[in-house]
Enzyme design. Structure first.
Site, PDB file in Angstrom:
ATOM      1  N   GLY A   1      -5.718  -3.271  -3.274  1.00 46.44           N
ATOM      2  CA  GLY A   1      -5.067  -3.553  -4.546  1.00 46.44           C
ATOM      3  C   GLY A   1      -4.582  -4.985  -4.621  1.00 46.44           C
TER       4      GLY A   1
ATOM      5  CD1 TRP B   1      -3.678  -6.252   4.162  1.00 49.20           C
ATOM      6  CD2 TRP B   1      -1.753  -6.834   3.212  1.00 49.20           C
ATOM      7  NE1 TRP B   1      -3.401  -5.327   3.178  1.00 49.20           N
ATOM      8  CE2 TRP B   1      -2.215  -5.664   2.580  1.00 49.20           C
ATOM      9  CE3 TRP B   1      -0.542  -7.396   2.787  1.00 49.20           C
ATOM     10  CZ2 TRP B   1      -1.520  -5.040   1.545  1.00 49.20           C
ATOM     11  CZ3 TRP B   1       0.154  -6.762   1.748  1.00 49.20           C
ATOM     12  CH2 TRP B   1      -0.335  -5.609   1.147  1.00 49.20           C
TER      13      TRP B   1
ATOM     14  NE  ARG C   1      -7.854 -11.864  18.379  1.00 45.90           N
ATOM     15  CZ  ARG C   1      -8.147 -13.136  18.672  1.00 45.90           C
ATOM     16  NH1 ARG C   1      -8.573 -13.442  19.886  1.00 45.90           N
ATOM     17  NH2 ARG C   1      -8.027 -14.079  17.765  1.00 45.90           N
TER      18      ARG C   1
ATOM     19  CB  ALA D   1       0.808 -11.197   3.112  1.00 40.75           C
TER      20      ALA D   1
ATOM     21  NE  ARG E   1      -5.757 -15.321   3.240  1.00 44.72           N
ATOM     22  CZ  ARG E   1      -5.458 -14.393   4.138  1.00 44.72           C
ATOM     23  NH1 ARG E   1      -5.158 -14.742   5.372  1.00 44.72           N
ATOM     24  NH2 ARG E   1      -5.463 -13.115   3.817  1.00 44.72           N
TER      25      ARG E   1
ATOM     26  CE  LYS F   1      -9.662  -8.995  -2.957  1.00 43.38           C
ATOM     27  NZ  LYS F   1      -8.763 -10.019  -2.419  1.00 43.38           N
TER      28      LYS F   1
ATOM     29  CB  THR G   1      -1.207  -6.906  -2.053  1.00 43.74           C
ATOM     30  OG1 THR G   1      -2.489  -6.741  -1.421  1.00 43.74           O
ATOM     31  CG2 THR G   1      -0.753  -5.572  -2.601  1.00 43.74           C
TER      32      THR G   1
END
Length: 329
Positions: free
Chosen positions: A135, A11, A31, A139, A254, A190, A137
Site C-alpha cells: 500500500g 521498511w 544482517r 517508512a 526512491r 507501481k 507507505t
C-alpha cells in the site's frame, strides 16, 4: 506471541518498531552485526532510519535462529531479488504451517516469479499460510506516526483477521483483500511507473504528463495482473492506485528519485552507486520479460526498460509513447 521480522532496511525497521511499540514481542533480524550492535546499544538504525529512536522493547539479532525460534508470525521485508536466497538459508528455522506475511515489493529476475511464488517454492513442504502487505507507505511517515492505510492480501480469512488485528494502531489502518496476487503485483509494478513519472518531472514535462503516466500505469498493472490471475478491481485500491499515486508524486520515493535523476541527465550506473534500494530498476527488467512471455502489451514498462538497459534517451522515449498507434482507451 512472538513476531520475527526478517530484514532491517527502512521498511522492515519501521514495521518492527511499530509492532514493538504496540507491545508485541518483536524480534528483528539484522544482517550486518555492526548495525545490529548499533540498534541494540543506541536505539537507532543510522543507515536506514536515522531520524527515529526505536522502541526499547524491540529486540534484534544477526542470528536468524535466535530471531525465528518459537515465532508465531514471520514478516519478510528483504529486497525482492534476495528473498529466495534468504529463505533458503533460513528454511530450517521455520515450523510447519508458518504464518508468513511478505512486505517485499518486486518480481524476481530470471524467473518472473511474484513474491508469493518465491515463498511457496522456497518453503515447499512446510505449507506456509501466506499474506502480502502493501500500500501507499513511506517508512519515514509511518515512523512519525502519521495516519497511514495499507492493505493485506490474504486468501485465508482467519490469518487475515489475525494479522489485521496485530498491525492495526490508531495511526495505521489495515484493510484486507482476498486477492493477494493483485496486492503483491500492484506494489511491484507501481515502482516502474514511479521511475517513469520521475523522468517526466526531471524533463520538466509538467502535470499533464504525470497524470497520463499514472492513469495509463494503472491500465498496465491491470493487464498484467489479469494475465497472472489477479482481479482488475484490486488495482483501484490501496496497493494499486494508492501506492502508484504516492510513489509517482512523493519526493520520498526512491524510485521516483531514480527517474528524476535520469530525466536530469544522470546515468543509471552513477545513480546506483548511491545507497538506495530502488526496487523498480530490477522490477522493470523482470516485468519487461514476463510481459513478453505472457504476450501482454506494456508500453510504458517497455520504454522504461529501454532507458534503463539500452541507454535510450528519456525524451525520445516519451515521444515514442505519444506517437504510438491511436486507439480507444
Amino acid at each position: 506471541m512472538k513476531i520475527a521480522v526478517i530484514g532491517a532496511g527502512a521498511w522492515g525497521t519501521t514495521l518492527a518498531n511499530t509492532l514493538a511499540k504496540k507491545g508485541h514481542n518483536t524480534h528483528l533480524w539484522v544482517r550486518e552485526q555492526e548495525l545490529c550492535d548499533e540498534i541494540t546499544n543506541t536505539g537507532y538504525n543510522s543507515v536506514f532510519l536515522p531520524d527515529f529512536k526505536l522502541s526499547p522493547d524491540l529486540k534484534c539479532s544477526s542470528n536468524p535462529q535466535q530471531v525465528m525460534e518459537g515465532a508465531d508470525y514471520f514478516l519478510l521485508v528483504v529486497p525482492s531479488q534476495f528473498l529466495r536466497s534468504a529463505l533458503a538459508d533460513m528454511k530450517q528455522y521455520f515450523p510447519q504451517n508458518p504464518a508468513v506475511v511478505c512486505a517485499s515489493k518486486g518480481i524476481e529476475l530470471n524467473t518472473g516469479a511474484p513474491m508469493s511464488q518465491v515463498v511457496f517454492e522456497s518453503l515447499e513442504g512446510l505449507n506456509p499460510r501466506f499474506a502480502h502487505l502493501s500500500g501507499p507507505t513511506f517508512a519515514y511517515e509511518l515512523s512519525a506516526e502519521l495516519p497511514t492505510s495499507i492493505v493485506l492480501g490474504c486468501g485465508d480469512e482467519k490469518l487475515a483477521a489475525e494479522v489485521q488485528d496485530i498491525f492495526s494502531t490508531p495511526y495505521l489502518r489495515i484493510y484486507t483483500n482476498p486477492d493477494y496476487r493483485g496486492v503483491e503485483l500492484g506494489g511491484a509494478i507501481k515502482n516502474i511507473m514511479a521511475i517513469a513519472a520521475g523522468m517526466a518531472d526531471g524533463l520538466k514535462f509538467g502535470h499533464n504528463t504525470r497524470a497520463a503516466l499514472i492513469t495509463r500505469g494503472i491500465a498496465e498493472m491491470s493487464r498484467l495482473g489479469e494475465a497472472m490471475g489477479a482481479q482488475a478491481s484490486t488495482f483501484m485500491g490501496l496497493s494499486g492506485m494508492g501506492d502508484l499515486v504516492l510513489t509517482c508524486t512523493g519526493d520520498l520515493s526512491r524510485n521516483r528519485q531514480v527517474g528524476l535523476k535520469l530525466g536530469q541527465g544522470m546515468k543509471l550506473n552513477e545513480i546506483l552507486k548511491m545507497r538506495m534500494v530502488a526496487e523498480g530498476v530490477k522490477t522493470t527488467e523482470s516485468v519487461y520479460f514476463l510481459a513478453k512471455k505472457l504476450g501482454v502489451e506494456l508500453p510504458i514498462t517497455e520504454q522504461v526498460y529501454k532507458i534503463l538497459y539500452e541507454d535510450k534517451d528519456p525524451a525520445t522515449a516519451v515521444c515514442d509513447l505519444m506517437n504510438r498507434d491511436l486507439k480507444a482507451e
